[in-house]
Scaffold this motif. Structure first.
Motif, mmCIF file in Angstrom:
data_model
loop_
_atom_site.group_PDB
_atom_site.id
_atom_site.type_symbol
_atom_site.label_atom_id
_atom_site.label_comp_id
_atom_site.label_asym_id
_atom_site.label_seq_id
_atom_site.Cartn_x
_atom_site.Cartn_y
_atom_site.Cartn_z
ATOM 1 N N GLN A 193 -39.567 51.200 10.363
ATOM 2 C CA GLN A 193 -38.389 50.998 9.640
ATOM 3 C C GLN A 193 -38.009 52.338 8.785
ATOM 4 O O GLN A 193 -36.771 52.698 8.823
ATOM 5 N N ASP A 194 -39.066 53.206 8.634
ATOM 6 C CA ASP A 194 -38.677 54.440 7.953
ATOM 7 C C ASP A 194 -37.930 55.450 8.951
ATOM 8 O O ASP A 194 -36.940 56.089 8.674
ATOM 9 N N ASN A 249 -34.332 54.126 8.992
ATOM 10 C CA ASN A 249 -33.702 54.493 7.840
ATOM 11 C C ASN A 249 -33.752 56.062 7.753
ATOM 12 O O ASN A 249 -32.907 56.343 6.793
ATOM 13 N N CYS A 267 -35.593 58.316 6.690
ATOM 14 C CA CYS A 267 -36.130 58.755 5.437
ATOM 15 C C CYS A 267 -37.382 59.193 5.099
ATOM 16 O O CYS A 267 -38.146 59.810 4.477
ATOM 17 N N GLN A 312 -36.905 58.939 -0.820
ATOM 18 C CA GLN A 312 -35.955 57.987 -1.325
ATOM 19 C C GLN A 312 -35.146 58.271 -2.329
ATOM 20 O O GLN A 312 -35.491 59.075 -3.265
ATOM 21 N N THR A 370 -33.052 55.762 -3.645
ATOM 22 C CA THR A 370 -32.509 54.651 -4.523
ATOM 23 C C THR A 370 -33.605 54.415 -5.331
ATOM 24 O O THR A 370 -34.692 54.775 -5.366
#
Length: 172
Positions: free
Chosen positions: A45-46, A49, A51, A68, A70
């Protein structure tokens, strides 16, 4: 040392580095990262994303961290007090490959995270670690982070676990 955004082809090595870190934490008698986090799915998932950053030297991954921008739900409530109440960036899943520890890799990753935060318009960076993870706490303090209190993780397989929260105010 150069920093690149992790790609799909890096995931196997990222998982190996993470497994080595989990063994080290277990050897210290800590339950941090012993419940399945971070998992292959987290790293995948990273990558989606974009990130997670890799510290690279001669094409070899020496360290990993997620960045991150957010708000982190785990940082909403703290037993203690954050240094600031302004928007912050955060760093997570920081780990250094076996054989690269003690060579300043973590410090360079923190410095790069600070650079990313500044470029994104943030004046502060937050991070957390297990109360018993003294090697990481030492690295955080060396990088200029200040302990602010304790938090409880929100969500995931470590939900409710206690962590020491740190913040670093960025100065020019």
């Amino acid at each position: 040392m150069e920093f690149i955004i992790a790609q799909k082809e890096h995931i196997d090595r990222m998982c190996e580095i993470t497994e080595d870190a989990k063994k080290q934490l277990h050897g210290l008698g800590l339950d941090q990262w012993q419940k399945g986090y971070p998992s292959r799915e987290v790293w995948e998932q990273d990558v989606i994303n974009a990130c997670t950053y890799l510290a690279m030297e001669d094409g070899v991954i020496q360290g990993i961290f997620a960045f991150q921008t957010t708000p982190d739900p785990s940082y909403k409530e703290i037993d203690g007090q954050w240094l600031t109440d302004i928007p912050y960036a955060s760093m997570h899943r920081v780990c250094v490959a076996d054989g690269c520890k003690g060579k300043g890799v973590a410090g360079r990753m923190f410095a790069y995270g600070f650079e990313l935060a500044r470029k994104a318009g943030f004046e502060t960076v937050r991070i957390d670690t297990h109360p018993g993870n003294l090697p990481m706490q030492h690295a955080l303090k060396k990088a200029g982070f200040e302990p602010c209190g304790t938090i409880r993780l929100v969500g995931g397989c470590e939900d409710g676990d206690l962590r020491v929260a740190f913040e670093r105010i960025l100065t020019d």
